[in-house]
Motif scaffolding. Structure first.
Motif, short mmCIF file in Angstrom:
data_model
loop_
_atom_site.label_atom_id
_atom_site.label_comp_id
_atom_site.label_asym_id
_atom_site.label_seq_id
_atom_site.Cartn_x
_atom_site.Cartn_y
_atom_site.Cartn_z
N THR A 31 -8.55 3.82 -10.85
CA THR A 31 -8.74 2.83 -9.74
C THR A 31 -7.54 2.51 -9.18
O THR A 31 -7.43 2.48 -7.86
CB THR A 31 -9.62 1.56 -10.51
N ARG A 36 -4.90 2.25 -4.15
CA ARG A 36 -3.26 2.39 -3.34
C ARG A 36 -3.63 3.38 -2.10
O ARG A 36 -3.30 3.15 -0.99
CB ARG A 36 -2.34 3.22 -4.38
N HIS A 57 -1.91 -9.04 -9.35
CA HIS A 57 -3.28 -9.57 -9.89
C HIS A 57 -4.19 -8.49 -10.01
O HIS A 57 -4.24 -7.54 -9.23
CB HIS A 57 -3.67 -10.76 -8.95
N VAL A 86 -9.44 2.28 -15.48
CA VAL A 86 -10.48 1.80 -14.70
C VAL A 86 -11.13 0.35 -15.39
O VAL A 86 -11.72 -0.35 -14.58
CB VAL A 86 -11.51 2.81 -14.90
N ARG A 88 -10.48 -3.29 -16.87
CA ARG A 88 -9.47 -4.07 -17.20
C ARG A 88 -9.96 -5.39 -17.45
O ARG A 88 -9.25 -6.53 -17.90
CB ARG A 88 -8.29 -4.36 -16.21
N GLN A 92 -16.01 -5.82 -16.41
CA GLN A 92 -15.81 -4.38 -15.99
C GLN A 92 -16.47 -3.50 -17.41
O GLN A 92 -17.07 -2.21 -16.99
CB GLN A 92 -14.51 -3.93 -15.73
P1 AMP Z 1 -2.29 0.81 -11.80
O1 AMP Z 1 -2.08 1.93 -10.74
O2 AMP Z 1 -3.33 1.18 -12.63
O3 AMP Z 1 -1.10 0.07 -12.19
O4 AMP Z 1 -2.91 -0.23 -10.65
C1 AMP Z 1 -2.36 -0.91 -9.65
C2 AMP Z 1 -3.09 -2.03 -9.40
O5 AMP Z 1 -4.50 -1.83 -8.84
C3 AMP Z 1 -3.36 -3.09 -10.52
O6 AMP Z 1 -2.08 -3.81 -10.78
C4 AMP Z 1 -4.50 -3.94 -9.99
O7 AMP Z 1 -4.15 -4.79 -8.78
C5 AMP Z 1 -5.40 -3.03 -9.16
N1 AMP Z 1 -6.33 -2.23 -10.13
C6 AMP Z 1 -6.31 -1.16 -10.59
N2 AMP Z 1 -7.53 -0.90 -11.48
C7 AMP Z 1 -8.09 -1.98 -11.30
C8 AMP Z 1 -9.20 -2.61 -12.40
N3 AMP Z 1 -9.91 -1.59 -12.92
N4 AMP Z 1 -9.43 -4.00 -12.37
C9 AMP Z 1 -8.57 -4.72 -11.52
N5 AMP Z 1 -7.54 -4.27 -10.46
C10 AMP Z 1 -7.38 -3.03 -10.77
#
Ligand code: AMP
Length: 187
Positions: A31, A36, A57, A86, A88, A92
């Motif tokens: 996700t 991104r 957040h 996916v 967190r 979910q």
């Molecule tokens: P990551 O690349 O996995 O560190 O994700 C980067 C950012 O995307 C996180 O800090 C959240 O803001 C958002 N994000 C990614 N996956 C989730 C998820 N399953 N639930 C909520 N926010 C997410």
């Protein structure tokens, strides 16, 4: 086979997810990567998620579950998926369980990448100097680690009481950790 990767930011879920996905011929779905990309392209999803992401957040559960449902509807996801970061929050986890059940599927394995806070801070600092991600700056990292402890760590106990969680010590070389992942999956 559906496999969930859990662990704090910087634990190596992305790297190991790509390796195991290739080995098993399954797509990896993260996700974080998807969001991104949406932010970069300025899509409605990206505009909705951007501020939360940059602050470190979590993005709302409804947004995440919408994205998950869409991804799982794709033909390439029909044989199983490597879910990278996916899930967190507990809502979910419950939502993903429902979406998989609609397809007569369930999470086949949950891997927890275990790594100390000191190691995470050092890794994210290194990654920031290489990738320049806004949310790898020290203030956002502190918020992300707090979100992890408060909202994501309880997800581990949720899965413990269901499928069970396989713990992977996530320190060592990429090859060493990949070998532990293979063993944990019995491959
Ligand atoms: P990551 O690349 O996995 O560190 O994700 C980067 C950012 O995307 C996180 O800090 C959240 O803001 C958002 N994000 C990614 N996956 C989730 C998820 N399953 N639930 C909520 N926010 C997410």
């Amino acid at each position: 086979m559906d496999i969930l990767l859990l662990g704090p930011p910087g634990a190596g879920k992305g790297t190991q997810g790509a390796i195991v996905g290739k080995a098993l011929g399954l797509p990896k779905f993260a996700t974080g990567d998807l969001l991104r990309d949406a932010v970069k392209r300025g899509t409605p999803l990206g505009l909705e998620a951007r501020a939360e992401m940059e602050a470190g957040h979590l993005v709302g559960d409804d947004i995440i579950l919408g994205v998950v449902r869409e991804e799982l509807g794709k033909p390439e996801a029909s044989k199983g998926v490597i879910f990278d970061g996916v899930v967190r929050t507990i809502p979910q986890a419950e939502g993903l369980e429902r979406i998989l059940a609609e397809k007569q599927r369930k999470m086949d394995a949950v891997l927890f990448f275990d790594v100390s806070d000191e190691e995470i801070l050092a890794r994210l600092e290194r990654r920031r100097s290489i990738e320049g991600r806004a949310d790898d700056d020290p203030a956002a990292v502190a918020i992300r680690l707090r979100a992890y402890r408060e909202q994501t760590a309880p997800v581990l106990s949720w899965y413990e009481s269901r499928e069970g969680v396989r713990r992977i010590p996530a320190v060592g070389t990429i090859e060493e950790i990949a070998a532990r992942v293979r063993r944990a999956l019995g491959k």
